[in-house]
Write a protein that holds these residues in place. Structure first.
Motif, PDB file in Angstrom:
ATOM      1  N   MET A  24       5.519  -8.139   2.610  1.00 36.72           N
ATOM      2  CA  MET A  24       6.452  -7.306   2.365  1.00 36.72           C
ATOM      3  C   MET A  24       7.722  -7.157   3.264  1.00 36.72           C
ATOM      4  SD  MET A  24       7.838  -4.061   3.145  1.00 36.72           S
ATOM      5  CE  MET A  24       6.813  -2.819   3.778  1.00 36.72           C
ATOM      6  N   ALA A  37       9.624  -1.586  -1.781  1.00 32.88           N
ATOM      7  CA  ALA A  37       8.913  -1.149  -0.803  1.00 32.88           C
ATOM      8  C   ALA A  37       9.381   0.344  -0.560  1.00 32.88           C
ATOM      9  CB  ALA A  37       8.817  -2.041   0.424  1.00 32.88           C
ATOM     10  N   CYS A  39       7.990   3.127   0.141  1.00 26.83           N
ATOM     11  CA  CYS A  39       7.027   3.923   1.211  1.00 26.83           C
ATOM     12  C   CYS A  39       6.927   3.270   2.514  1.00 26.83           C
ATOM     13  CB  CYS A  39       5.651   4.207   0.452  1.00 26.83           C
ATOM     14  SG  CYS A  39       4.437   2.865   0.431  1.00 26.83           S
ATOM     15  N   GLY A  40       7.559   2.211   2.782  1.00 28.18           N
ATOM     16  CA  GLY A  40       7.462   1.406   3.903  1.00 28.18           C
ATOM     17  C   GLY A  40       6.136   0.937   4.175  1.00 28.18           C
ATOM     18  N   GLY A  41       5.289   0.778   3.286  1.00 29.05           N
ATOM     19  CA  GLY A  41       3.924   0.036   3.690  1.00 29.05           C
ATOM     20  C   GLY A  41       2.818   0.896   3.712  1.00 29.05           C
ATOM     21  N   LEU A  43       1.016   2.413   1.506  1.00 28.18           N
ATOM     22  CA  LEU A  43       0.107   2.154   0.363  1.00 28.18           C
ATOM     23  C   LEU A  43       0.400   3.493  -0.619  1.00 28.18           C
ATOM     24  CD1 LEU A  43      -1.805   0.372  -0.804  1.00 28.18           C
ATOM     25  CD2 LEU A  43      -3.489   1.003   0.759  1.00 28.18           C
ATOM     26  N   SER A  44       1.490   3.827  -0.879  1.00 24.62           N
ATOM     27  CA  SER A  44       1.714   4.949  -1.799  1.00 24.62           C
ATOM     28  C   SER A  44       2.810   4.767  -2.775  1.00 24.62           C
ATOM     29  CB  SER A  44       1.945   6.260  -1.005  1.00 24.62           C
ATOM     30  OG  SER A  44       2.924   6.159  -0.221  1.00 24.62           O
ATOM     31  N   CYS A  45       3.367   3.659  -2.872  1.00 24.43           N
ATOM     32  CA  CYS A  45       4.362   3.615  -3.914  1.00 24.43           C
ATOM     33  C   CYS A  45       4.462   2.464  -4.953  1.00 24.43           C
ATOM     34  CB  CYS A  45       5.855   3.474  -3.181  1.00 24.43           C
ATOM     35  SG  CYS A  45       5.869   1.809  -2.480  1.00 24.43           S
ATOM     36  N   ALA A  46       3.526   1.348  -4.515  1.00 26.48           N
ATOM     37  CA  ALA A  46       3.554   0.124  -5.576  1.00 26.48           C
ATOM     38  C   ALA A  46       4.757  -0.589  -5.870  1.00 26.48           C
ATOM     39  CB  ALA A  46       2.642   0.324  -6.645  1.00 26.48           C
ATOM     40  N   CYS A  48       6.139  -2.684  -4.236  1.00 29.43           N
ATOM     41  CA  CYS A  48       5.945  -3.851  -3.228  1.00 29.43           C
ATOM     42  C   CYS A  48       5.201  -4.670  -4.217  1.00 29.43           C
ATOM     43  CB  CYS A  48       5.628  -3.602  -1.805  1.00 29.43           C
ATOM     44  SG  CYS A  48       3.839  -3.243  -1.694  1.00 29.43           S
ATOM     45  N   LEU A  71      -4.031   1.768  -6.647  1.00 38.74           N
ATOM     46  CA  LEU A  71      -2.606   1.793  -6.860  1.00 38.74           C
ATOM     47  C   LEU A  71      -2.147   0.728  -7.725  1.00 38.74           C
ATOM     48  CD1 LEU A  71      -0.097   3.686  -5.961  1.00 38.74           C
ATOM     49  CD2 LEU A  71      -0.034   2.209  -3.957  1.00 38.74           C
ATOM     50  N   LEU A  84      -0.324  -5.850  -3.621  1.00 37.62           N
ATOM     51  CA  LEU A  84       0.710  -5.272  -2.973  1.00 37.62           C
ATOM     52  C   LEU A  84       1.179  -5.993  -1.597  1.00 37.62           C
ATOM     53  CD1 LEU A  84      -0.575  -1.667  -3.620  1.00 37.62           C
ATOM     54  CD2 LEU A  84       1.335  -2.620  -4.825  1.00 37.62           C
ATOM     55  N   CYS A  86       2.744  -5.454   0.854  1.00 36.85           N
ATOM     56  CA  CYS A  86       2.640  -4.433   2.373  1.00 36.85           C
ATOM     57  C   CYS A  86       1.291  -4.870   2.784  1.00 36.85           C
ATOM     58  CB  CYS A  86       3.060  -3.147   2.117  1.00 36.85           C
ATOM     59  SG  CYS A  86       1.750  -1.955   1.226  1.00 36.85           S
TER      60      CYS A  86
HETATM   61  S1  FES Z   1       5.357  -0.629   0.185  1.00 31.15           S
HETATM   62 FE1  FES Z   1       4.679   1.034  -0.657  1.00 31.15          FE
HETATM   63  S2  FES Z   1       2.750   0.552  -1.566  1.00 31.15           S
HETATM   64 FE2  FES Z   1       3.553  -1.323  -0.691  1.00 31.15          FE
END
Ligand code: FES
Length: 105
Positions: A24, A37, A39-41, A43-46, A48, A71, A84, A86
């Motif tokens: 990412m 991306a 949530c910046g990595g 692991l809360s947005c998907a 990425c 996710l 994902l 990230c």
């Molecule tokens: S950047 Fe949000 S889950 Fe990967």
């Protein structure tokens, strides 16, 4: 080292990749901001989500963690090769890998 990224409109972007950064981060650093991306990595947005189209011979990805799998399950466009980005740390064995950015979440 390089990653080839296909965006949603089918455009192909060669992306210079640095070891130790996530896929990412490498894609975003190259200015491909279609990979949001949000949530910046963490692991809360998907947002990425990518499809891993191919890997160099002999290369393997680290398996999905339980949290990554959870996710991804929530994504409409989940595929067998979904990841994902990230959660994938780039290393030299991945030089030449190809990914496609998944449809918008
Ligand atoms: S950047 Fe949000 S889950 Fe990967």
């Amino acid at each position: 080292m390089q990653i080839t990224v296909t965006t949603r409109d089918g455009e192909i972007h060669p992306v210079e990749a640095r070891t130790g950064l996530s896929l990412m981060q490498n894609i975003r650093n190259a200015g491909v901001d279609e990979l949001e991306a949000i949530c910046g990595g963490s692991l809360s947005c998907a947002t990425c989500h990518v499809y891993v189209d191919s890997l160099p011979p002999g290369a393997e990805l680290t398996p999905r963690s339980a949290d990554e799998a959870d996710l991804l399950e929530a994504c409409d466009d989940l595929a067998e090769n979904s990841r994902l980005s990230c959660q994938l740390v780039f290393d030299p064995a991945l030089d030449g890998m190809r990914v496609t950015i998944a449809p918008e979440y």
